[in-house]
Write an enzyme that holds these catalytic residues in place. Sequence first.
Site, PDB file in Angstrom:
ATOM      1  N   HIS A 175      28.716  -7.647 -14.039  1.00 47.08           N
ATOM      2  CA  HIS A 175      28.308  -7.535 -15.440  1.00 47.08           C
ATOM      3  C   HIS A 175      27.609  -6.226 -15.787  1.00 47.08           C
ATOM      4  O   HIS A 175      27.029  -6.120 -16.863  1.00 47.08           O
ATOM      5  CB  HIS A 175      27.369  -8.696 -15.797  1.00 47.08           C
ATOM      6  CG  HIS A 175      28.074 -10.010 -15.928  1.00 47.08           C
ATOM      7  ND1 HIS A 175      29.066 -10.233 -16.855  1.00 47.08           N
ATOM      8  CD2 HIS A 175      27.940 -11.178 -15.250  1.00 47.08           C
ATOM      9  CE1 HIS A 175      29.506 -11.480 -16.746  1.00 47.08           C
ATOM     10  NE2 HIS A 175      28.844 -12.073 -15.774  1.00 47.08           N
ATOM     11  N   ARG A 214      27.953  -8.688  -5.811  1.00 39.83           N
ATOM     12  CA  ARG A 214      28.816  -9.558  -6.631  1.00 39.83           C
ATOM     13  C   ARG A 214      29.897  -8.676  -7.230  1.00 39.83           C
ATOM     14  O   ARG A 214      29.609  -7.736  -7.974  1.00 39.83           O
ATOM     15  CB  ARG A 214      28.051 -10.268  -7.747  1.00 39.83           C
ATOM     16  CG  ARG A 214      29.043 -11.074  -8.615  1.00 39.83           C
ATOM     17  CD  ARG A 214      28.416 -12.159  -9.427  1.00 39.83           C
ATOM     18  NE  ARG A 214      27.656 -11.685 -10.556  1.00 39.83           N
ATOM     19  CZ  ARG A 214      27.074 -12.492 -11.456  1.00 39.83           C
ATOM     20  NH1 ARG A 214      27.173 -13.808 -11.327  1.00 39.83           N
ATOM     21  NH2 ARG A 214      26.389 -11.992 -12.448  1.00 39.83           N
ATOM     22  N   ASP A 246      33.218  -2.193   2.828  1.00 39.82           N
ATOM     23  CA  ASP A 246      33.407  -0.950   3.582  1.00 39.82           C
ATOM     24  C   ASP A 246      32.213  -0.003   3.460  1.00 39.82           C
ATOM     25  O   ASP A 246      31.957   0.780   4.382  1.00 39.82           O
ATOM     26  CB  ASP A 246      34.700  -0.243   3.153  1.00 39.82           C
ATOM     27  CG  ASP A 246      35.938  -0.879   3.782  1.00 39.82           C
ATOM     28  OD1 ASP A 246      35.774  -1.788   4.623  1.00 39.82           O
ATOM     29  OD2 ASP A 246      37.063  -0.467   3.440  1.00 39.82           O
ATOM     30  N   GLU A 266      31.531 -22.133 -11.409  1.00 39.98           N
ATOM     31  CA  GLU A 266      31.154 -21.820 -12.792  1.00 39.98           C
ATOM     32  C   GLU A 266      32.079 -22.494 -13.801  1.00 39.98           C
ATOM     33  O   GLU A 266      32.072 -22.138 -14.984  1.00 39.98           O
ATOM     34  CB  GLU A 266      31.203 -20.293 -13.024  1.00 39.98           C
ATOM     35  CG  GLU A 266      30.381 -19.492 -12.036  1.00 39.98           C
ATOM     36  CD  GLU A 266      30.159 -18.052 -12.469  1.00 39.98           C
ATOM     37  OE1 GLU A 266      31.060 -17.233 -12.228  1.00 39.98           O
ATOM     38  OE2 GLU A 266      29.104 -17.753 -13.062  1.00 39.98           O
ATOM     39  N   ASP A 283      27.563 -19.642 -16.896  1.00 35.34           N
ATOM     40  CA  ASP A 283      29.009 -19.787 -17.090  1.00 35.34           C
ATOM     41  C   ASP A 283      29.447 -21.236 -16.922  1.00 35.34           C
ATOM     42  O   ASP A 283      30.380 -21.691 -17.601  1.00 35.34           O
ATOM     43  CB  ASP A 283      29.782 -18.862 -16.146  1.00 35.34           C
ATOM     44  CG  ASP A 283      29.864 -17.454 -16.712  1.00 35.34           C
ATOM     45  OD1 ASP A 283      30.229 -17.314 -17.897  1.00 35.34           O
ATOM     46  OD2 ASP A 283      29.539 -16.507 -15.994  1.00 35.34           O
TER      47      ASP A 283
HETATM   48  C1  3PY Z   1      25.837 -17.483 -14.422  1.00 34.13           C
HETATM   49  O1  3PY Z   1      24.835 -18.159 -14.672  1.00 34.13           O
HETATM   50  O2  3PY Z   1      26.921 -17.614 -15.026  1.00 34.13           O
HETATM   51  C2  3PY Z   1      25.773 -16.490 -13.378  1.00 34.13           C
HETATM   52  O3  3PY Z   1      26.753 -15.821 -13.136  1.00 34.13           O
HETATM   53  C3  3PY Z   1      24.497 -16.339 -12.626  1.00 34.13           C
HETATM   54  O4  3PY Z   1      24.599 -15.502 -11.545  1.00 34.13           O
HETATM   55 MG    MG Z   2      28.468 -16.181 -14.267  1.00 31.19          MG
END
Ligand code: 3PY
Ligand code: MG
Length: 290
Positions: A46, A71, A85, A147, A173
């Site tokens: 993000h 991430r 890597d 999510e 999410d």
């Molecule tokens: C979310 O809450 O959607 C996340 O990605 C938290 O890391």
């Molecule tokens: Mg998320």
Amino acid sequence: MNSNPVREKLGRGEAAIGTWSSTGDPSVIELLARTGLDWLTVDFEHNPIDVSTAINCLRGMMGTECVPFARVPSNDPIWTKRVLDIGFLGVVVPDVRSPEEVERAVKGARYRPAGERGIGSTRGSLIYGGDYYQKANDLTMVVCMIEHPDAVRQIDEIMRVPGLDVAFIGPNDLASSMGVPIGLDNKHPDHMAAVAKVLAAGRRHGVAAGIHCIDGAEVARRIEQGFQWMPIASDSRVLRWGMEFQLKDAKANGVRAGGGSMKGPASATATAPAGATRDGKKDASGKAFY
Ligand code: 3PY
Ligand code: MG
């Protein structure tokens, strides 16, 4: 380094606490890595963070026990390859909805025969030793994010995939895809039921469960419930929340602050800035900001 201290902790049934870096700022990370956190995740999903500059985040963590995770923006083996890597020891893959998607994530992170990661980590050998290729699969963790209700529905199949280290809930999410109000430490009954289902499946299959927490108090509650891999908020949130709290303190002591100027002490009408609370839960951006 011959083993991953976070994987070892989880294996012993202990919790490992980390945080998120949404700044990708090496100086901030250098500092946070020396606070006693078990791990830190640089969030490429993000934020405007590049792989080339993220090398400096890793340099900021060197010499500490804090384990670096990344991430990635999506379940893409090319992204996974690039972050591993340069020296990250774990990949966090967002929005994984099926066992096949977990298999894809694992394949991208593990060398053969456990996976299909391509050979070519110059930095891996440089910082972890000449035997990097022999031990990389033991060093590298795979965290898949839950999510979406599809993932919750298939959670047993997901947990059965060999090589999955952590099933990590993204509360925002998950809420958004379930059609309930977003926010960390989410108290919507349907959200809580989904979270409980993931945790119970983790227990059944011996896979650690994690969840993004808003603060240390939530981390303590989640550990009581049985969660093992939790970030406390993020560097951005902690920075903003810390300064808001200090400003609130200054105002409470009669300093007039605002608009970039500090004029006081002596205002009889000084009030705290809107939303600056120590618990960070009542600030203007609410509980969705991690
Ligand atoms: C979310 O809450 O959607 C996340 O990605 C938290 O890391
Ligand atoms: Mg998320």
